[in-house]
Write a protein that holds these residues in place. Structure first.
Motif, PDB file in Angstrom:
ATOM      1  N   VAL A  64      -7.200  11.974  45.242  1.00  0.00           N
ATOM      2  CA  VAL A  64      -7.233  11.161  44.015  1.00  0.00           C
ATOM      3  C   VAL A  64      -7.924   9.831  44.292  1.00  0.00           C
ATOM      4  O   VAL A  64      -8.789   9.389  43.524  1.00  0.00           O
ATOM      5  N   ALA A  65      -7.574   9.196  45.395  1.00  0.00           N
ATOM      6  CA  ALA A  65      -8.195   7.906  45.746  1.00  0.00           C
ATOM      7  C   ALA A  65      -9.692   8.065  45.979  1.00  0.00           C
ATOM      8  O   ALA A  65     -10.488   7.225  45.560  1.00  0.00           O
ATOM      9  N   ARG A  66     -10.090   9.184  46.622  1.00  0.00           N
ATOM     10  CA  ARG A  66     -11.518   9.426  46.857  1.00  0.00           C
ATOM     11  C   ARG A  66     -12.264   9.570  45.542  1.00  0.00           C
ATOM     12  O   ARG A  66     -13.341   9.018  45.360  1.00  0.00           O
ATOM     13  N   ARG A  67     -11.692  10.282  44.590  1.00  0.00           N
ATOM     14  CA  ARG A  67     -12.342  10.458  43.279  1.00  0.00           C
ATOM     15  C   ARG A  67     -12.441   9.146  42.521  1.00  0.00           C
ATOM     16  O   ARG A  67     -13.457   8.862  41.892  1.00  0.00           O
ATOM     17  N   ILE A  68     -11.389   8.362  42.573  1.00  0.00           N
ATOM     18  CA  ILE A  68     -11.424   7.054  41.894  1.00  0.00           C
ATOM     19  C   ILE A  68     -12.464   6.159  42.539  1.00  0.00           C
ATOM     20  O   ILE A  68     -13.241   5.487  41.844  1.00  0.00           O
ATOM     21  N   ALA A  69     -12.523   6.166  43.865  1.00  0.00           N
ATOM     22  CA  ALA A  69     -13.518   5.358  44.572  1.00  0.00           C
ATOM     23  C   ALA A  69     -14.929   5.800  44.196  1.00  0.00           C
ATOM     24  O   ALA A  69     -15.829   4.962  44.012  1.00  0.00           O
ATOM     25  N   GLN A 103       0.204  13.229  50.963  1.00  0.00           N
ATOM     26  CA  GLN A 103      -0.796  12.246  51.375  1.00  0.00           C
ATOM     27  C   GLN A 103      -2.211  12.785  51.161  1.00  0.00           C
ATOM     28  O   GLN A 103      -3.098  12.051  50.737  1.00  0.00           O
ATOM     29  N   ALA A 104      -2.422  14.068  51.424  1.00  0.00           N
ATOM     30  CA  ALA A 104      -3.747  14.666  51.203  1.00  0.00           C
ATOM     31  C   ALA A 104      -4.099  14.661  49.717  1.00  0.00           C
ATOM     32  O   ALA A 104      -5.245  14.371  49.346  1.00  0.00           O
ATOM     33  N   ALA A 105      -3.120  14.965  48.869  1.00  0.00           N
ATOM     34  CA  ALA A 105      -3.368  14.951  47.419  1.00  0.00           C
ATOM     35  C   ALA A 105      -3.701  13.543  46.937  1.00  0.00           C
ATOM     36  O   ALA A 105      -4.647  13.345  46.167  1.00  0.00           O
TER      37      ALA A 105
END
Length: 183
Positions: A145-150, A139-141
């Motif tokens: 990834v979601a943070r970078r895409i955002a 979940q942290a990984a």
């Protein structure tokens, strides 16, 4: 003769007291060891050379999820390890010291980190449920990834700037002298 008899009686009493004291110490150590084993969150199973369970703490019982017929650990003593966990039995049979296995407990799959230590009359197996830890890591990984895409979605200037630089390189020669200020 009486003196020798009294001396022998005294020696026997001392030896008896020493044995009683030694037995008391052994009982105290056993109680301490059992208390420690029960308070440890890791599962601990001791097996003999035939892979029969000789000792099991309550954490091991909870993690291995014995059937309703084996609710107390006492009924598990003498049972083959294979019947409780074929995966653990395989780790021991392969002679591994450490392993990560998947164990089916009812309908859920548990991931167990296993350590095997040889003993004089078999093996001591310790294992811990790391299912939640692995899930948290995944979940942290994915969160990263979601943070970078955002970030990329919120900041479209970088891709736009890269696209204009590519266009400049590609079409610089085709742009007339009057239009050079655009580039």
């Amino acid at each position: 003769l009486n003196r020798a008899f009294n001396r022998m009686t005294g020696q026997l009493e001392k030896q008896t007291q020493a044995l009683v004291s030694a037995n008391r110490q052994i009982d105290d150590r056993r109680a301490f060891t059992e208390a420690v084993l029960e308070s440890v969150t890791a599962g601990i199973v001791s097996i003999d050379t035939e892979a029969q369970v000789t000792l099991m703490n309550s954490s091991a019982q909870a993690l291995l999820g014995p059937s309703e017929a084996h609710k107390d650990t006492g009924s598990l003593i003498g049972q083959p390890l294979r019947s409780l966990s074929p995966e653990l039995c395989r780790v021991v049979a392969e002679g591994k010291e450490r392993a990560v296995i998947t164990h089916a407990k009812g309908s859920e799959l548990l991931t167990l980190a296993v350590k095997v230590a040889p003993g004089s009359n078999g093996h001591v197996i310790t294992f811990e449920d790391i299912t939640r830890q692995l899930l948290d890591q995944r979940q942290a990984a994915w969160s990263d990834v979601a943070r970078r895409i955002a970030h990329e979605i919120k900041n479209p200037l970088t891709p736009i700037q890269l696209a204009t630089e590519r266009l400049k390189r590609r079409y610089r020669a085709q742009v007339g002298e009057g239009d050079r200020e655009l580039f």
